[in-house]
Every structure is written in structure tokens, then in C-alpha cells.
Design a protein around this motif. Structure first.
Motif, PDB file in Angstrom:
ATOM      1  N   GLY A 209       0.813  -1.214   0.000  1.00 12.94           N
ATOM      2  CA  GLY A 209       0.000   0.000   0.000  1.00 12.94           C
ATOM      3  C   GLY A 209       0.843   1.259   0.000  1.00 12.94           C
ATOM      4  N   ASP A 210       1.947   1.272   0.753  1.00  9.60           N
ATOM      5  CA  ASP A 210       2.855   2.427   0.734  1.00  9.60           C
ATOM      6  C   ASP A 210       3.389   2.675  -0.671  1.00  9.60           C
ATOM      7  N   ALA A 211       3.769   1.589  -1.351  1.00  9.27           N
ATOM      8  CA  ALA A 211       4.256   1.721  -2.734  1.00  9.27           C
ATOM      9  C   ALA A 211       3.159   2.261  -3.639  1.00  9.27           C
ATOM     10  N   ALA A 212       1.925   1.797  -3.434  1.00  6.18           N
ATOM     11  CA  ALA A 212       0.803   2.254  -4.257  1.00  6.18           C
ATOM     12  C   ALA A 212       0.585   3.753  -4.107  1.00  6.18           C
ATOM     13  N   THR A 213       0.667   4.266  -2.876  1.00  3.76           N
ATOM     14  CA  THR A 213       0.483   5.706  -2.653  1.00  3.76           C
ATOM     15  C   THR A 213       1.505   6.514  -3.434  1.00  3.76           C
ATOM     16  N   THR A 214       2.768   6.096  -3.368  1.00  2.00           N
ATOM     17  CA  THR A 214       3.835   6.805  -4.070  1.00  2.00           C
ATOM     18  C   THR A 214       3.649   6.751  -5.580  1.00  2.00           C
ATOM     19  N   LEU A 215       3.424   5.566  -6.118  1.00  2.12           N
ATOM     20  CA  LEU A 215       3.373   5.388  -7.568  1.00  2.12           C
ATOM     21  C   LEU A 215       2.139   6.044  -8.181  1.00  2.12           C
ATOM     22  N   VAL A 216       1.006   5.901  -7.530  1.00  4.65           N
ATOM     23  CA  VAL A 216      -0.209   6.546  -8.042  1.00  4.65           C
ATOM     24  C   VAL A 216      -0.090   8.060  -7.912  1.00  4.65           C
ATOM     25  N   GLY A 217       0.426   8.530  -6.770  1.00  9.63           N
ATOM     26  CA  GLY A 217       0.579   9.971  -6.574  1.00  9.63           C
ATOM     27  C   GLY A 217       1.489  10.594  -7.611  1.00  9.63           C
ATOM     28  N   GLN A 218       2.645   9.985  -7.860  1.00 13.64           N
ATOM     29  CA  GLN A 218       3.572  10.552  -8.850  1.00 13.64           C
ATOM     30  C   GLN A 218       3.006  10.448 -10.261  1.00 13.64           C
ATOM     31  N   SER A 219       2.306   9.373 -10.577  1.00 11.40           N
ATOM     32  CA  SER A 219       1.734   9.213 -11.912  1.00 11.40           C
ATOM     33  C   SER A 219       0.655  10.266 -12.174  1.00 11.40           C
ATOM     34  N   ILE A 220      -0.202  10.516 -11.193  1.00  9.53           N
ATOM     35  CA  ILE A 220      -1.232  11.538 -11.367  1.00  9.53           C
ATOM     36  C   ILE A 220      -0.598  12.916 -11.442  1.00  9.53           C
ATOM     37  N   GLY A 221       0.435  13.153 -10.621  1.00 14.09           N
ATOM     38  CA  GLY A 221       1.138  14.425 -10.696  1.00 14.09           C
ATOM     39  C   GLY A 221       1.757  14.664 -12.064  1.00 14.09           C
ATOM     40  N   ALA A 222       2.204  13.582 -12.704  1.00 13.49           N
ATOM     41  CA  ALA A 222       2.790  13.686 -14.043  1.00 13.49           C
ATOM     42  C   ALA A 222       1.725  13.772 -15.130  1.00 13.49           C
ATOM     43  N   GLY A 223       0.438  13.736 -14.752  1.00 16.61           N
ATOM     44  CA  GLY A 223      -0.644  13.798 -15.718  1.00 16.61           C
ATOM     45  C   GLY A 223      -0.854  12.491 -16.469  1.00 16.61           C
ATOM     46  N   ARG A 224      -0.361  11.379 -15.913  1.00 10.91           N
ATOM     47  CA  ARG A 224      -0.427  10.085 -16.595  1.00 10.91           C
ATOM     48  C   ARG A 224      -1.471   9.201 -15.905  1.00 10.91           C
ATOM     49  N   HIS A 225      -2.719   9.495 -16.191  1.00  8.14           N
ATOM     50  CA  HIS A 225      -3.813   8.811 -15.505  1.00  8.14           C
ATOM     51  C   HIS A 225      -3.898   7.338 -15.889  1.00  8.14           C
ATOM     52  N   ARG A 226      -3.590   7.017 -17.125  1.00  5.35           N
ATOM     53  CA  ARG A 226      -3.626   5.610 -17.532  1.00  5.35           C
ATOM     54  C   ARG A 226      -2.562   4.814 -16.780  1.00  5.35           C
ATOM     55  N   LEU A 227      -1.369   5.401 -16.612  1.00  2.00           N
ATOM     56  CA  LEU A 227      -0.315   4.728 -15.853  1.00  2.00           C
ATOM     57  C   LEU A 227      -0.724   4.600 -14.385  1.00  2.00           C
ATOM     58  N   ALA A 228      -1.367   5.633 -13.842  1.00  2.00           N
ATOM     59  CA  ALA A 228      -1.838   5.572 -12.451  1.00  2.00           C
ATOM     60  C   ALA A 228      -2.815   4.410 -12.269  1.00  2.00           C
ATOM     61  N   ARG A 229      -3.711   4.247 -13.248  1.00  2.00           N
ATOM     62  CA  ARG A 229      -4.675   3.147 -13.165  1.00  2.00           C
ATOM     63  C   ARG A 229      -3.959   1.792 -13.238  1.00  2.00           C
ATOM     64  N   SER A 230      -2.936   1.699 -14.104  1.00  2.00           N
ATOM     65  CA  SER A 230      -2.187   0.446 -14.221  1.00  2.00           C
ATOM     66  C   SER A 230      -1.477   0.103 -12.918  1.00  2.00           C
ATOM     67  N   PHE A 231      -0.832   1.102 -12.317  1.00  2.00           N
ATOM     68  CA  PHE A 231      -0.180   0.864 -11.025  1.00  2.00           C
ATOM     69  C   PHE A 231      -1.211   0.485  -9.960  1.00  2.00           C
ATOM     70  N   ALA A 232      -2.374   1.126  -9.998  1.00  2.00           N
ATOM     71  CA  ALA A 232      -3.420   0.819  -9.020  1.00  2.00           C
ATOM     72  C   ALA A 232      -3.844  -0.638  -9.117  1.00  2.00           C
ATOM     73  N   TYR A 233      -4.153  -1.089 -10.330  1.00  2.00           N
ATOM     74  CA  TYR A 233      -4.594  -2.472 -10.504  1.00  2.00           C
ATOM     75  C   TYR A 233      -3.502  -3.455 -10.117  1.00  2.00           C
ATOM     76  N   ARG A 234      -2.273  -3.177 -10.534  1.00  2.00           N
ATOM     77  CA  ARG A 234      -1.179  -4.115 -10.263  1.00  2.00           C
ATOM     78  C   ARG A 234      -0.879  -4.220  -8.761  1.00  2.00           C
ATOM     79  N   THR A 235      -0.871  -3.089  -8.075  1.00  2.00           N
ATOM     80  CA  THR A 235      -0.573  -3.146  -6.639  1.00  2.00           C
ATOM     81  C   THR A 235      -1.698  -3.851  -5.880  1.00  2.00           C
ATOM     82  N   VAL A 236      -2.949  -3.577  -6.245  1.00  2.00           N
ATOM     83  CA  VAL A 236      -4.074  -4.222  -5.550  1.00  2.00           C
ATOM     84  C   VAL A 236      -4.047  -5.732  -5.791  1.00  2.00           C
ATOM     85  N   PHE A 237      -3.857  -6.154  -7.031  1.00  2.00           N
ATOM     86  CA  PHE A 237      -3.868  -7.587  -7.315  1.00  2.00           C
ATOM     87  C   PHE A 237      -2.647  -8.284  -6.719  1.00  2.00           C
ATOM     88  N   LEU A 238      -1.496  -7.598  -6.699  1.00  2.00           N
ATOM     89  CA  LEU A 238      -0.320  -8.179  -6.050  1.00  2.00           C
ATOM     90  C   LEU A 238      -0.578  -8.338  -4.557  1.00  2.00           C
TER      91      LEU A 238
END
Length: 474
Positions: free
Chosen positions: A321-350
């Protein structure tokens, strides 16, 4: 595999708009998760060590700490909530390669949390005297409980700024330094407690009789040892974040004490729902204890030990979950919503996969996990049954844990906090109160397993809806 250079290179790909394949995303998730999982482990180990060292003083000493323990968790939770309001914003700015604003947020966070923790410490010290009595502690433990809680209170200011610095470093992608500080804190806690709790006494080391010095402070020594461990590691975290971190260092920044209201409003948007959630969840734990208490001492002991044993199983979920917060936060900050969604799904399923495995381990080895902590056969049997009921809910518990951290990374905390509270109060406690009179402690844990499955389901629904990406900062 766990290379700092590779970690930084992969994080740079997010900020620079480079495409990432599935292997690179998984590699980055693992790189950030493993140190955080180790940090979670050291926290649990420190809890075990504190309990055993104080336990050597007798049941009264353990009870004097136990009576105020839930209140210390509450105050600790409030400091974490205050810190995350600023660190999540920093993750967004770092993702956008705007390090100037990330440092502005850090400065605002240092000042705001310093003022907050002064208020929190004042409240904490003011209630230290009557708190054990309010919680039902007997006269024989009230003095020690008050001393323990008061010493904990006085360490809060450094603890708060250390938590902020740790959270900022994690959201910048640096999981290693906070994890190392967690390990160091555990070691220092043992050393300080060893000398502060016990009196000077003879000991045998390597076959030789030696006199081991000690202060003999008892329960107060346990509090002081933990407080000193917090202070030492907190100061080191503050120094690293403000001086050495490439993304956050303030040593060459112009300091201003003027409040930046946009940052403060955004911090409140994250922190206030989290703080309210901590308060309400603590209340729910008290109600849960009240439901278990009439079932008798065997049930109370089995419930307490089963909760402690289960913490080893959900630890990986919080690390991922800590990794998910960082990766989703940085992806959204970079304007990369599709990447944020990919990180979200991967971290949750992992997280679900790892905790499903941990659930299987818990089911198989439940008697051994409880047996380590008690020789009582009745407690061991009832505690094992409770763990085996809970084992089936671990994958969905993981979904709730990691998805909540995904939403946190996006700055979405109000609705998830309401979801957590509604699930806990309306499903778990209601069902537990209904089942406990008939099924005893097993009924309470059936209610817990049903509720965690329900909670995981509603968090997955929100995850797949994508609405969490629209609820962030303005």
C-alpha cells in the motif's frame, strides 16, 4: 534486484513521460514494497519486544501499559494523518517534476504539523493523569499508566516531524531510509529499555558473571526507552529529508513563514477525513472489546492473541500500500492517468495474491502461531479457530488496504474513510453483536471475516469505477 539507481531510473520514467512495460512496473512496485514491508515487520517486532520486556516485571506492569495502549495508537494515528496531507501533495509535484513546489509543501508541512503537535501534546499531557481512571484501570496501575502515557506525550513533537519527514521521503520514492530508520528504532528501543527498565543486576555473559548497570525505572523506563528511540531516529529522518534528499532538501531554500493557503486546504482535505476515521475506528475497537468481554477470560485472551498473530499476515498489504500511494501519486502528478490506473490495478492484485498466500499459511499454522504466545490449551484452540475463520478473508482485506492507499495517492480520502467507517460500524459490529451470544468468539470472527470481505468488495467497485482519480486536489 534492489538497486537504488534502478529504482531512481524507473521513477524518472514516470516523471519524464516514458512508456513502461509490465515488467518494469512490477519491478518498481517490488522495489518500493519490500523496504516498506520490512519496516512494518520491525514495528511489529518492537511491539513484541516491548511486551516481553515489560511482561518480565509482572502482570501489573503489563496492564498499566495495556490500559493506555489504544490511546497512544490513536494519537499516533492522528500524527500520521497530519503528515500524509502534505506528503501526498509532494508526490504529485515530484511526479510533475516541480521540485520547487514539493519543497514549498514540505516547508508548509513542517510549520503546520509543528503547530498541530504542540496542540496535540498539550491535550495529551492534560489528560495523562485521569486517563487510566477514565479507561477503568485500577488504582494499583494508575500511577504507572499515567507516567507511561505522559512520557509518550512529551516525545510527540519530534515523533510528528519525524513521521512527516518519513512520509515525505516515501512519497518521493525513497523507501530505504525510512525503512532503515525503523530497523534502527527497533534496535535502540531494545537497548534503551534494557538499561532503563531494570535495576542493576548480576548477569552471566559467555560464562562470566558481570554486573549489568540499570536505572530501574520499570514501566516509566519502557516509555522513556521508546521515546528516546523515536527522538534519535526522528532527528535523523528530519536531517536526511531537509539536508540530503535530492527532491526535498531545504538547505538552499529561502524560508518563509507566510501560510500558503492552497497547500493547507489540500492538506486538510486529506488529513481531516483520515483523522476522523482514526477516532471512529478506535471507538469501534472499544465497542468490539465490549462485545468480546462478556464471553469470559479465555475468549478475551484468545481474541487478543489472534489479533496479534494476524498482524503478521496483513503486514505485506500495508507495505504494498505504501508503494501504491507513491506510484499513483507521482503518476497523477505527471498527468499520466492511464499509468496511475495500471499501477493501481497491479498493486491491488499483487497485494491480494500475497495476502492470499499469507492466509493459507495462517490457516495451516494457526495452532503454532497462537501456541508461541500461550501454553493454555483452551486459549490456543479458540485462537486457532478464530485465525482459520479469518484466513478466508485475507485476499479481500488486502483489496481494502491497498485500494485505500491507491485512493490516498490520488488525494481521495473522504469517501474511502466513510466506506471504512460504514463497513466497520454497520456490518462488523452489528453482526458481531448478533452472533456473539450464540456462537461466542467464533461468531465475532465470522462477523470480522464477513465485514472484511464486504469492505474489500466495495473498495474494488470504487477502484474499477475510476471515480477516485477525479476526487483529488484542485
Amino acid at each position: 534486484m534492489f538497486s537504488n539507481d534502478k529504482n531512481n531510473a524507473l521513477l524518472a520514467m514516470i516523471r519524464n513521460g516514458q512508456d513502461m512495460n509490465g515488467g518494469q512496473m512490477l519491478n518498481l512496485i517490488v522495489q518500493l514494497s519490500v523496504p516498506s514491508i520490512l519496516a512494518q515487520l520491525t514495528t511489529i517486532v518492537m511491539f513484541y519486544i516491548d511486551a516481553s520486556m515489560v511482561g518480565a516485571l509482572g502482570a501489573r506492569a503489563s496492564a498499566s501499559i495495556g490500559i493506555v495502549e489504544s490511546t497512544t495508537w490513536l494519537f499516533g494515528g492522528l500524527t500520521s494523518a497530519a503528515a500524509l496531507g502534505f506528503s501526498v501533495q509532494a508526490a504529485h509535484f515530484i511526479g510533475a517534476n516541480d521540485f520547487v513546489k514539493a519543497r514549498q509543501v514540505f516547508r508548509q508541512g513542517l510549520m503546520a504539523t509543528a503547530l498541530f503537535t504542540i496542540l496535540l501534546t498539550s491535550v495529551c499531557v492534560a489528560i495523562a493523569g485521569p486517563l487510566p481512571r477514565w479507561l477503568g484501570g485500577g488504582e494499583d496501575i494508575q500511577a504507572d499508566a499515567t507516567a507511561y502515557f505522559a512520557i509518550y506525550c512529551l516525545s510527540l513533537p519530534v515523533y510528528q516531524i519525524g513521521i512527516l519527514s518519513s512520509s515525505m521521503l516515501k512519497c518521493s520514492g525513497n523507501m530505504r531510509v525510512p525503512s532503515l530508520m525503523s530497523i534502527l528504532m527497533c534496535l535502540l528501543d531494545v537497548v534503551f529499555n534494557f538499561f532503563l527498565i531494570y535495576e542493576t543486576r548480576p548477569m552471566t555473559l559467555f560464562g562470566a558473571e558481570v554486573t549489568m548497570p540499570g536505572v530501574g525505572m520499570g514501566v516509566a523506563g519502557a516509555a522513556l526507552g521508546t521515546a528516546l528511540a523515536y527522538i534519535v531516529t526522528g532527528v535523523m529522518l528530519i536531517w536526511f529529508a531537509t539536508v540530503k534528499s535530492p527532491e526535498l532538501s531545504l538547505k538552499n531554500e529561502k524560508w518563509t513563514f507566510a501560510p500558503m493557503w492552497n497547500y493547507l486546504r489540500n492538506a486538510a482535505k486529506v488529513s481531516l477525513p483520515m483523522g476522523a476515521q482514526y477516532v471512529m475506528m478506535s471507538g469501534a475497537q472499544i465497542v468490539s472489546t465490549m462485545i468480546v468481554a462478556p464471553l469470559g477470560n479465555i475468549a478475551i485472551a484468545a481474541n487478543t492473541l489472534a489479533i496479534t498473530a494476524e498482524s503478521l499476515c496483513y503486514m505485506p498489504g500495508y507495505g504494498i500500500g505504501d508503494a501504491a500511494t507513491t506510484l499513483v501519486g507521482q503518476s497523477i502528478g505527471a498527468g499520466r492517468h492511464r499509468l496511475a490506473r495500471s499501477f493501481a490495478y497491479r498493486t491491488v492484485f499483487l497485494g491480494m495474491g500475497v495476502m492470499a498466500f499469507m492466509g493459507a499459511v495462517m490457516y495451516i499454522f494457526a495452532p503454532e502461531m497462537i501456541g508461541v504466545m500461550t501454553p493454555d490449551e483452551q486459549v490456543r484452540l479458540l485462537g486457532s479457530q478464530s485465525l482459520r475463520i479469518e484466513a478466508f478473508a485475507e485476499p479481500m482485506f488486502a483489496a481494502a488496504i491497498v485500494a485505500y492507499n491507491v485512493f490516498l495517492g490520488a488525494g481521495d480520502t473522504l469517501r474511502p474513510a466513510c466506506m471504512n467507517l460504514a463497513s466497520m460500524w454497520l456490518v462488523r459490529l452489528t453482526l458481531a453483536a448478533y452472533l456473539a451470544p450464540t456462537y461466542g468468539l467464533r461468531g465475532v470472527w465470522i462477523a470480522m471475516a464477513v465485514e472484511l470481505t464486504f469492505r474489500g468488495t466495495i473498495f474494488l467497485i470504487r477502484l474499477f469505477s475510476g471515480k477516485w482519480m477525479k476526487a483529488g486536489f484542485k
